[in-house]
Scaffold this active site. Structure first.
Site, mmCIF file in Angstrom:
data_model
loop_
_atom_site.group_PDB
_atom_site.id
_atom_site.type_symbol
_atom_site.label_atom_id
_atom_site.label_comp_id
_atom_site.label_asym_id
_atom_site.label_seq_id
_atom_site.Cartn_x
_atom_site.Cartn_y
_atom_site.Cartn_z
ATOM 1 N N HIS A 130 -5.832 2.701 1.271
ATOM 2 C CA HIS A 130 -5.086 3.865 1.778
ATOM 3 C C HIS A 130 -5.782 4.550 2.967
ATOM 4 C CE1 HIS A 130 -3.074 3.099 -1.890
ATOM 5 N NE2 HIS A 130 -3.832 3.827 -2.674
ATOM 6 N N ASP A 144 0.912 -1.142 0.000
ATOM 7 C CA ASP A 144 0.000 0.000 0.000
ATOM 8 C C ASP A 144 0.947 1.186 0.000
ATOM 9 O OD1 ASP A 144 -1.420 2.279 0.900
ATOM 10 O OD2 ASP A 144 -3.010 0.968 1.620
ATOM 11 N N HIS A 145 1.107 1.816 -1.156
ATOM 12 C CA HIS A 145 2.228 2.767 -1.272
ATOM 13 C C HIS A 145 2.071 3.974 -0.345
ATOM 14 C CE1 HIS A 145 -0.480 4.885 -4.014
ATOM 15 N NE2 HIS A 145 0.299 5.932 -3.934
#
Ligand code: BG6
Length: 491
Positions: free
Chosen positions: A243, A180-181
């Site tokens: 996110h 999950d960047h």
């Protein structure tokens, strides 16, 4: 600096992610001298015919973002091998195995990572082929090779479970890295430090002192060339399930007993379990979903969502959502957590606003201008912290004025996503899972989102509209106005 060598096998090596995030991250890591003496990147794909063409394309996309240092580029290029591979072709996996064998000959390989930057529909099949053709065990126990996957991890709880079942037959949870960047972003990593290492916040981090929390991830871009994916997915599955819920959990979780990735994950999972179901009776008071319509900016027509490529004329997909959520636990009982995210909004901006209670003020202080304290954690484009507190207005007779104390983490740096990939690639190589999503987190976040989506369907709730590049639908402001509050990005 990473000491041990590694082999990094990239599936989808010719895609956007490889061009825009992964290769720039490797380039920067080389520049910062973080990578070991020897390493191998094998980029697989089908778009290009030769190693030469592949490197030329990667060089082109790197140069469009950064001024290339020739020496660093040559170092990187010397370690990349392009390999044409079709996921369906068994012979290709055998040929890949041969290359891996050659690259491993006479060495001890410390780390082998298979990074699947492909459409998620291929994850299980690729993993199975890796196992079937014995690519995992060259110099390794099977389950010691690492698997890296990008979201989405399934499109609902069922499909996520199926995917997890296939992958966990092949890789142990310890070696599955789900990206999950957002977790690699500087200020998201900062949340725990701000909360836990400052007694002034730590002591007040609960319902007695905090009036409400707001999280907003506003985007100005539309769906670009991802129309098909986006129309099937929508904002809730694209941004909230991952996110947003990750950020929410870091902001609200109980303090971990230690800083191990397992303990932090446990605390995050508790939050997902404690998210209150939205009450059916007043569903509309808790959710605003919307889609952007066409507009005009500087004399130019801006397309509506339905006019974007690959979007059906009658699409009902939400490109914006605002929600009022609650947590059923002692720390946060009755504290509203407002979250919103949308595409094609006026500007790209993401932040977390923690608004403290003002019940402690005497009313005569409020009359003089005193306002609530506010902690604003700015995620992007500016990274920083702002704290609002009250002070005497200089030179006035008994007037109070709220002032902001600002700390700008990186005013210079306008776009930080590639850096988040540097952090994540570093951590996956050294095996630190703190910034990756565990299976339990995925499971419980889908569980919440599945119920939520089901209710949205049952209720057939209204789809609002907002003009492209505007501030979003009015109904989202009313959601807070009804509670006598305001979004902090609108103040
Ligand atoms: C991705 C979503 O996960 O995050 C995209 O799929 C979105 O739709 C992107 O644009 C936003 O990331 P960032 O780092 O640009 O805020």
């Amino acid at each position: 600096k990473i000491k041990d060598n590694f082999q990094f096998i990239l599936f989808g090596g010719t895609g956007d992610l490889a061009h825009n995030k992964i290769m720039p991250a490797f380039y920067n890591m080389l520049k910062k001298d973080i990578l070991p003496e020897t390493f191998t990147i094998i980029a697989t794909g089908r778009r290009y015919d030769s190693q030469r063409e592949y490197l030329a394309e990667i060089k082109k996309s790197l140069s469009s973002n950064i001024k290339l240092d020739k020496r660093i580029w040559q170092l990187l290029a010397a370690n990349i091998e392009y390999f044409e591979l079709n996921f369906k072709d068994e012979a290709d996996f055998l040929a890949l195995k041969k290359i891996l064998k050659q690259k491993s000959a006479g060495k001890t390989i410390h780390n082998r990572l298979f990074y699947l930057a492909t459409a998620p529909g291929f994850f299980a099949e690729i993993a199975e082929n890796l196992k079937k053709f014995n690519l995992l065990n060259l110099g390794f126990e099977d389950r010691d090779s690492k698997l890296v996957i990008e979201k989405p991890f399934g499109s609902d709880l069922d499909s996520a479970q199926q995917l997890n079942k296939s992958l966990s037959n092949i890789f142990s949870e310890k070696n599955i890295f789900r990206i999950d960047h957002y977790l690699g972003k500087e200020m998201i990593q900062n949340i725990m430090v701000i909360r836990l290492s400052n007694p002034i916040f730590r002591a007040l981090w609960n319902k007695d002192y905090i009036d409400n929390i707001q999280i907003y991830l506003n985007e100005s871009e539309g769906v670009k060339n991802r129309g098909k994916y986006y129309d099937d997915t929508g904002v809730v599955k694209d941004m909230i399930q991952n996110h947003m819920l990750q950020i929410l959990s870091l902001i609200t979780m109980e303090e971990p007993d230690d800083l191990s990735s397992q303990e932090i994950s446990r605390k995050k999972v508790e939050v997902f379990k404690e998210l209150a179901e939205i009450n059916l009776d007043n569903f509309d008071d808790h959710i605003v979903r919307a889609q952007y319509t066409g507009s005009k900016k500087d004399g130019q027509e801006i397309k509506s969502y339905r006019e974007e490529n690959s979007i059906p004329d009658n699409s009902m997909t939400s490109t914006f959502i605002a929600l009022k959520l609650f947590l059923n636990n002692q720390r946060w009982q009755d504290v509203p957590i407002y979250i919103k995210s949308g595409k094609r909004l006026a500007k790209k901006e993401a932040a977390i606003a923690v608004e403290f209670n003002d019940d402690f003020h005497q009313s005569y202080l409020k009359e003089k201008g005193s306002e609530s304290n506010l902690l604003l954690i700015k995620i992007q484009p500016e990274e920083g912290i702002s704290l609002q507190f009250n002070t005497r207005k200089p030179g006035s007779i008994n007037r109070i004025v709220p002032v902001q104390m600002e700390f700008c983490h990186s005013c210079e740096q306008l776009f930080n996503s590639p850096e988040s990939y540097e952090v994540l690639i570093h951590d996956m190589i050294v095996g630190d899972k703190t910034l990756f999503t565990s299976w339990e987190e995925v499971y419980y976040s889908w569980k919440f989102i599945d119920k939520f989506m089901q209710k949205c369907e049952e209720e057939n709730i209204n789809l609002h509209h907002y003009p492209a590049l505007s501030q979003g639908p009015k109904a989202a402001d009313e959601l807070l106005a009804d509670d006598e509050r305001q979004w902090w990005d609108k103040k």
